[in-house]
Motif scaffolding. Sequence first.
Motif, mmCIF file in Angstrom:
data_model
loop_
_atom_site.group_PDB
_atom_site.id
_atom_site.type_symbol
_atom_site.label_atom_id
_atom_site.label_comp_id
_atom_site.label_asym_id
_atom_site.label_seq_id
_atom_site.Cartn_x
_atom_site.Cartn_y
_atom_site.Cartn_z
ATOM 1 N N GLU A 5 0.992 -1.158 0.016
ATOM 2 C CA GLU A 5 0.096 -0.063 0.045
ATOM 3 C C GLU A 5 0.880 1.389 0.101
ATOM 4 O O GLU A 5 1.770 1.197 0.903
ATOM 5 N N MET A 6 0.661 2.122 -0.981
ATOM 6 C CA MET A 6 1.608 3.397 -1.102
ATOM 7 C C MET A 6 0.818 4.351 -0.097
ATOM 8 O O MET A 6 -0.178 4.433 0.125
ATOM 9 N N PRO A 7 1.761 5.244 0.147
ATOM 10 C CA PRO A 7 1.313 6.411 1.041
ATOM 11 C C PRO A 7 0.279 7.071 0.413
ATOM 12 O O PRO A 7 -0.490 8.046 0.654
ATOM 13 N N THR A 8 0.245 7.130 -1.170
ATOM 14 C CA THR A 8 -0.926 7.902 -1.775
ATOM 15 C C THR A 8 -2.319 7.216 -1.459
ATOM 16 O O THR A 8 -3.279 7.476 -2.104
ATOM 17 N N GLY A 9 -2.202 5.969 -1.084
ATOM 18 C CA GLY A 9 -3.504 5.185 -1.217
ATOM 19 C C GLY A 9 -3.668 4.218 -2.182
ATOM 20 O O GLY A 9 -4.594 3.309 -2.308
ATOM 21 N N GLU A 10 -2.525 4.209 -3.047
ATOM 22 C CA GLU A 10 -2.616 3.199 -4.239
ATOM 23 C C GLU A 10 -2.329 1.768 -3.717
ATOM 24 O O GLU A 10 -1.583 1.598 -2.590
ATOM 25 N N VAL A 11 -2.991 0.662 -4.137
ATOM 26 C CA VAL A 11 -3.121 -0.327 -3.651
ATOM 27 C C VAL A 11 -2.263 -1.466 -4.632
ATOM 28 O O VAL A 11 -2.698 -1.365 -6.049
ATOM 29 N N ILE A 12 -1.359 -2.170 -4.350
ATOM 30 C CA ILE A 12 -0.742 -3.060 -5.086
ATOM 31 C C ILE A 12 -1.077 -4.595 -5.082
ATOM 32 O O ILE A 12 -0.661 -5.124 -3.726
ATOM 33 N N SER A 13 -1.651 -4.995 -5.757
ATOM 34 C CA SER A 13 -2.341 -6.314 -5.317
ATOM 35 C C SER A 13 -1.487 -7.322 -5.776
ATOM 36 O O SER A 13 -0.135 -7.097 -6.422
ATOM 37 N N TRP A 14 -1.463 -8.943 -5.534
ATOM 38 C CA TRP A 14 -0.550 -9.858 -5.907
ATOM 39 C C TRP A 14 -0.824 -10.194 -7.156
ATOM 40 O O TRP A 14 -0.022 -11.248 -7.679
ATOM 41 N N ALA A 15 -1.537 -9.505 -8.165
ATOM 42 C CA ALA A 15 -1.644 -9.895 -9.666
ATOM 43 C C ALA A 15 -0.372 -9.168 -10.200
ATOM 44 O O ALA A 15 0.031 -9.450 -11.249
ATOM 45 N N TYR A 16 0.607 -8.506 -9.523
ATOM 46 C CA TYR A 16 1.657 -7.683 -9.903
ATOM 47 C C TYR A 16 3.003 -8.408 -9.447
ATOM 48 O O TYR A 16 3.135 -8.705 -8.149
ATOM 49 N N ASN A 17 4.077 -8.346 -10.287
ATOM 50 C CA ASN A 17 5.095 -8.854 -9.883
ATOM 51 C C ASN A 17 6.135 -7.638 -9.585
ATOM 52 O O ASN A 17 6.290 -6.656 -10.477
ATOM 53 N N ARG A 18 6.957 -7.655 -8.861
ATOM 54 C CA ARG A 18 8.113 -6.395 -8.531
ATOM 55 C C ARG A 18 9.337 -6.985 -9.136
ATOM 56 O O ARG A 18 9.958 -8.047 -8.819
ATOM 57 N N ASN A 19 9.877 -6.046 -10.216
ATOM 58 C CA ASN A 19 11.162 -6.312 -10.936
ATOM 59 C C ASN A 19 12.306 -5.980 -10.031
ATOM 60 O O ASN A 19 12.148 -5.127 -8.952
ATOM 61 N N SER A 20 13.472 -6.124 -10.598
ATOM 62 C CA SER A 20 14.818 -5.801 -9.941
ATOM 63 C C SER A 20 14.834 -4.068 -9.826
ATOM 64 O O SER A 20 15.788 -3.756 -8.800
ATOM 65 N N LYS A 21 14.202 -3.566 -10.579
ATOM 66 C CA LYS A 21 14.253 -1.808 -10.513
ATOM 67 C C LYS A 21 13.050 -1.311 -9.400
ATOM 68 O O LYS A 21 13.144 -0.201 -9.266
#
Length: 60
Positions: A5-21
């Motif tokens: 959860e970002m400070p802006t209120g944006e939610v990142i679900s588990w449908a996304y992968n985080r890359n090395s960047k």
Amino acid sequence: MPQEEMPTGEVISWAYNRNSKGEYKPGRRNERWDKGERNIITGLKEHGLEDVYRNLYGYS
């Protein structure tokens, strides 16, 4: 529980992968998964329910 959860209120679900960047890209899970996870966290307002924890403490 979302992946992040970002400070802006944006939610990142588990449908996304985080890359090395540190960027989030769509992963193996589909749009349906993403929508279902987000509806639990952000979709409650549509039904007159509020997220008391986030109202008190924010997203950071």
